[in-house]
Design an enzyme around this catalytic site. Structure first.
Site, PDB file in Angstrom:
ATOM      1  N   TYR A   1      -6.203   3.437  13.794  1.00 44.92           N
ATOM      2  CA  TYR A   1      -6.739   4.720  14.276  1.00 44.92           C
ATOM      3  C   TYR A   1      -7.602   4.466  15.495  1.00 44.92           C
ATOM      4  O   TYR A   1      -8.250   3.424  15.590  1.00 44.92           O
ATOM      5  CB  TYR A   1      -7.560   5.382  13.158  1.00 44.92           C
ATOM      6  CG  TYR A   1      -8.117   6.724  13.560  1.00 44.92           C
ATOM      7  CD1 TYR A   1      -7.259   7.802  13.777  1.00 44.92           C
ATOM      8  CD2 TYR A   1      -9.485   6.918  13.741  1.00 44.92           C
ATOM      9  CE1 TYR A   1      -7.755   9.030  14.169  1.00 44.92           C
ATOM     10  CE2 TYR A   1      -9.984   8.153  14.122  1.00 44.92           C
ATOM     11  CZ  TYR A   1      -9.117   9.203  14.333  1.00 44.92           C
ATOM     12  OH  TYR A   1      -9.609  10.425  14.730  1.00 44.92           O
TER      13      TYR A   1
ATOM     14  N   GLY B   1       0.851  -1.209   0.000  1.00 40.79           N
ATOM     15  CA  GLY B   1       0.000   0.000   0.000  1.00 40.79           C
ATOM     16  C   GLY B   1       0.873   1.240   0.000  1.00 40.79           C
ATOM     17  O   GLY B   1       0.602   2.194   0.723  1.00 40.79           O
TER      18      GLY B   1
ATOM     19  N   TYR C   1     -16.239   4.531  14.139  1.00 45.49           N
ATOM     20  CA  TYR C   1     -14.893   4.012  13.929  1.00 45.49           C
ATOM     21  C   TYR C   1     -14.541   2.906  14.930  1.00 45.49           C
ATOM     22  O   TYR C   1     -14.773   1.728  14.660  1.00 45.49           O
ATOM     23  CB  TYR C   1     -13.832   5.143  13.917  1.00 45.49           C
ATOM     24  CG  TYR C   1     -12.609   4.676  13.165  1.00 45.49           C
ATOM     25  CD1 TYR C   1     -12.419   4.981  11.827  1.00 45.49           C
ATOM     26  CD2 TYR C   1     -11.680   3.825  13.768  1.00 45.49           C
ATOM     27  CE1 TYR C   1     -11.343   4.466  11.114  1.00 45.49           C
ATOM     28  CE2 TYR C   1     -10.604   3.307  13.070  1.00 45.49           C
ATOM     29  CZ  TYR C   1     -10.435   3.632  11.747  1.00 45.49           C
ATOM     30  OH  TYR C   1      -9.378   3.111  11.044  1.00 45.49           O
TER      31      TYR C   1
HETATM   32  P1  NAD Z   1      -4.859   5.334   1.039  1.00 42.26           P
HETATM   33  O1  NAD Z   1      -6.179   5.122   0.396  1.00 42.26           O
HETATM   34  O2  NAD Z   1      -4.174   6.624   0.794  1.00 42.26           O
HETATM   35  O3  NAD Z   1      -3.814   4.169   0.605  1.00 42.26           O
HETATM   36  C1  NAD Z   1      -4.187   2.861   0.367  1.00 42.26           C
HETATM   37  C2  NAD Z   1      -3.074   2.089  -0.310  1.00 42.26           C
HETATM   38  O4  NAD Z   1      -3.493   0.716  -0.432  1.00 42.26           O
HETATM   39  C3  NAD Z   1      -2.736   2.563  -1.731  1.00 42.26           C
HETATM   40  O5  NAD Z   1      -1.343   2.456  -1.932  1.00 42.26           O
HETATM   41  C4  NAD Z   1      -3.453   1.548  -2.610  1.00 42.26           C
HETATM   42  O6  NAD Z   1      -2.885   1.371  -3.906  1.00 42.26           O
HETATM   43  C5  NAD Z   1      -3.268   0.300  -1.768  1.00 42.26           C
HETATM   44  N1  NAD Z   1      -4.215  -0.765  -2.105  1.00 42.26           N
HETATM   45  C6  NAD Z   1      -5.573  -0.753  -2.086  1.00 42.26           C
HETATM   46  N2  NAD Z   1      -6.059  -1.946  -2.443  1.00 42.26           N
HETATM   47  C7  NAD Z   1      -4.992  -2.756  -2.680  1.00 42.26           C
HETATM   48  C8  NAD Z   1      -4.835  -4.096  -3.087  1.00 42.26           C
HETATM   49  N3  NAD Z   1      -5.876  -4.882  -3.288  1.00 42.26           N
HETATM   50  N4  NAD Z   1      -3.576  -4.557  -3.254  1.00 42.26           N
HETATM   51  C9  NAD Z   1      -2.483  -3.785  -3.051  1.00 42.26           C
HETATM   52  N5  NAD Z   1      -2.582  -2.508  -2.636  1.00 42.26           N
HETATM   53  C10 NAD Z   1      -3.807  -2.002  -2.464  1.00 42.26           C
HETATM   54  O7  NAD Z   1      -5.093   5.054   2.584  1.00 42.26           O
HETATM   55  P2  NAD Z   1      -4.441   5.574   3.955  1.00 42.26           P
HETATM   56  O8  NAD Z   1      -5.408   6.485   4.605  1.00 42.26           O
HETATM   57  O9  NAD Z   1      -3.028   5.993   3.769  1.00 42.26           O
HETATM   58  O10 NAD Z   1      -4.493   4.225   4.806  1.00 42.26           O
HETATM   59  C11 NAD Z   1      -3.386   3.399   5.057  1.00 42.26           C
HETATM   60  C12 NAD Z   1      -3.535   2.787   6.435  1.00 42.26           C
HETATM   61  O11 NAD Z   1      -3.497   3.833   7.413  1.00 42.26           O
HETATM   62  C13 NAD Z   1      -4.869   2.033   6.647  1.00 42.26           C
HETATM   63  O12 NAD Z   1      -4.646   0.914   7.448  1.00 42.26           O
HETATM   64  C14 NAD Z   1      -5.688   3.059   7.422  1.00 42.26           C
HETATM   65  O13 NAD Z   1      -6.712   2.477   8.211  1.00 42.26           O
HETATM   66  C15 NAD Z   1      -4.596   3.675   8.292  1.00 42.26           C
HETATM   67  N6  NAD Z   1      -4.932   4.978   8.904  1.00 42.26           N
HETATM   68  C16 NAD Z   1      -5.420   5.995   8.150  1.00 42.26           C
HETATM   69  C17 NAD Z   1      -5.766   7.191   8.771  1.00 42.26           C
HETATM   70  C18 NAD Z   1      -6.330   8.357   7.988  1.00 42.26           C
HETATM   71  O14 NAD Z   1      -6.893   9.256   8.597  1.00 42.26           O
HETATM   72  N7  NAD Z   1      -6.179   8.375   6.688  1.00 42.26           N
HETATM   73  C19 NAD Z   1      -5.566   7.357  10.158  1.00 42.26           C
HETATM   74  C20 NAD Z   1      -5.021   6.311  10.885  1.00 42.26           C
HETATM   75  C21 NAD Z   1      -4.715   5.107  10.246  1.00 42.26           C
END
Ligand code: NAD
Length: 401
Positions: free
Chosen positions: A227, A48, A237
């Protein structure tokens, strides 16, 4: 061709190649302006790694610790008149900058849940990194997963759990209209499916696949992101379907920890701040909450984006000079500490009651939220001339080995 933003609900269906590239460059420059991460990782696999927290992790480990990186992600190249997805353009820009800095960077595009993509990644690691991976970052966020063994398709939902539907304020980010939304509770199957998509099973599968091939280096560290947030977002959440998945992720980290112990390795869950990403924009109520904390945290001088969060995580929590990892009483890494500080949350509570469609621009930083949202897709990026034609086909040099 001329590329304009086309927002549909909580996504933008177009992306701007030079805007995305400039956004990546800004993040690289931020990391280069900070002290280097000493004693950091050398060979980093990011699942990701093309947008949001995963991309920021890749940039921090590459440009902050001079690590070699392999990024796995699921993005779309340009086709006909359709632009590529932002993660595609981000990765093309990242690889270009990494090459210019003499840093190894390769990328695998495809469904990371599948055996085929895992296999392809293992082959690349085997070929290029004899000693294996010393940091595995799991930052995948997806609404669906096809189980590799059964072929069953799971769809995740963002719903509360229990007897009562959840009602709260939410915002239409495009119009600024604040309204009340009621979300029905999830069924048992929806809870299970969400856990199957966003829980820890796939993280464990990556670890097992690498371990079987002897591709985990001694002292391997692995992290996944989660989160917690304030009481306000609890029903949707932490106590909702996604919270169950995150609970599973945290439980999985303990199982992985046991498996890695003989190699001197560790598994962690880092709790990150709520920020605008493609994944978080889809959660009801959360964008209004994010607009509020942007306003409050910017005023208090403690606002961070993905890159600042990930730099703090790797420099000051995981690879500290005293070699001790900063953990809370539950064994979690907390970089949501500034978001959850009393001085921030007290203001959130007051403003949450007051905010409505008429005052949303004053009470919240909706403008900042929108700006960051557009930037995710390469729009509203400083220094880009959006009246100029762009070539939408951009190659990622290393793609799929
Ligand atoms: P994002 O949507 O920006 O990134 C998602 C990534 O996953 C991308 O690189 C995408 O290409 C990849 N992806 C999706 N489906 C896929 C698949 N089938 N195979 C391979 N790659 C795949 O999301 P984000 O917000 O950066 O989230 C990343 C992590 O951080 C998650 O676990 C999320 O819960 C966590 N998080 C996010 C936040 C927030 O506020 N955004 C806060 C705390 C934790």
């Amino acid at each position: 061709m001329l590329i304009q933003s086309k927002v549909r609900g909580f996504i933008c269906t177009t992306a701007h190649p030079s805007g995305c590239a400039q956004h990546v460059l800004e993040q690289i420059q931020y990391v280069k302006s900070q002290p280097a991460i000493t004693g950091g990782p050398k060979k980093v696999l990011i699942i990701g790694g093309s947008t949001g927290y995963g991309l920021a992790s890749r940039i921090v480990t590459a440009f902050g610790a001079q690590a070699q990186t392999i990024g796995v992600f699921f993005e779309r190249p340009a086709q006909g008149n359709r632009t590529a997805s932002p993660g595609w353009y981000n990765t093309a820009a990242f690889e270009k900058e990494a090459a210019a800095a003499g840093l190894y960077a390769k990328s695998i595009n495809g469904d990371g849940f599948s055996d085929e993509i895992k296999q392809q990644t293992l082959e690349l690691i085997e070929k290029d990194w004899g000693g294996g991976v010393d940091l595995l970052i799991y930052s995948l966020a997806s609404p669906r997963r096809i189980h590799p063994q059964t072929g069953v398709l799971f769809q995740s939902v963002l719903k509360p759990i229990g007897e009562q539907p959840y009602t709260n304020k939410t915002i239409d980010v495009t119009t600024g209209a604040v309204s009340t939304v009621t979300i029905e509770t999830a069924t048992a199957k929806e809870i299970e499916d969400t856990v199957a998509v966003m829980g820890g099973e796939d993280w464990m599968m990556w670890i097992d696949a690498l371990r079987e091939k002897n591709l985990l280096a001694d002292g391997i560290q692995t992290l996944a992101y989660s989160y917690i947030g304030p009481k306000l977002t609890d029903p949707i959440y932490t106590k909702g379907t996604i919270g169950q998945a995150k609970k599973h992720l945290a439980a999985t980290s303990k199982l992985i920890q046991e498996k890695l112990k003989p190699m001197g390795g560790n598994a962690y869950v880092a709790i990150n701040k709520a920020l605008v990403t493609q994944a978080s924009a889809a959660i009801p109520v959360v964008p209004l909450y994010i607009s509020l904390i942007y306003k409050i945290m910017k005023a208090q001088g403690i606002h961070e984006g993905c890159i600042e969060q990930m730099y703090r995580l790797y420099k000051h929590c995981l690879y500290r000079t005293d070699q001790k990892v900063a953990l809370d009483a539950s064994g979690l890494i907390r970089i949501d500490d500034w978001e959850l500080a009393e001085a921030v949350q007290k203001e959130v509570e007051v403003l949450w009651e007051q905010v409505d469609s008429a005052n949303v621009e004053q009470r919240t930083d909706l403008a900042g939220y929108r700006h960051d949202f557009y930037k995710l897709f390469g729009f509203e990026v400083a220094g880009i001339d959006y009246t100029k034609d762009s070539v939408i086909e951009v190659a990622i040099p290393s793609i799929n080995g």
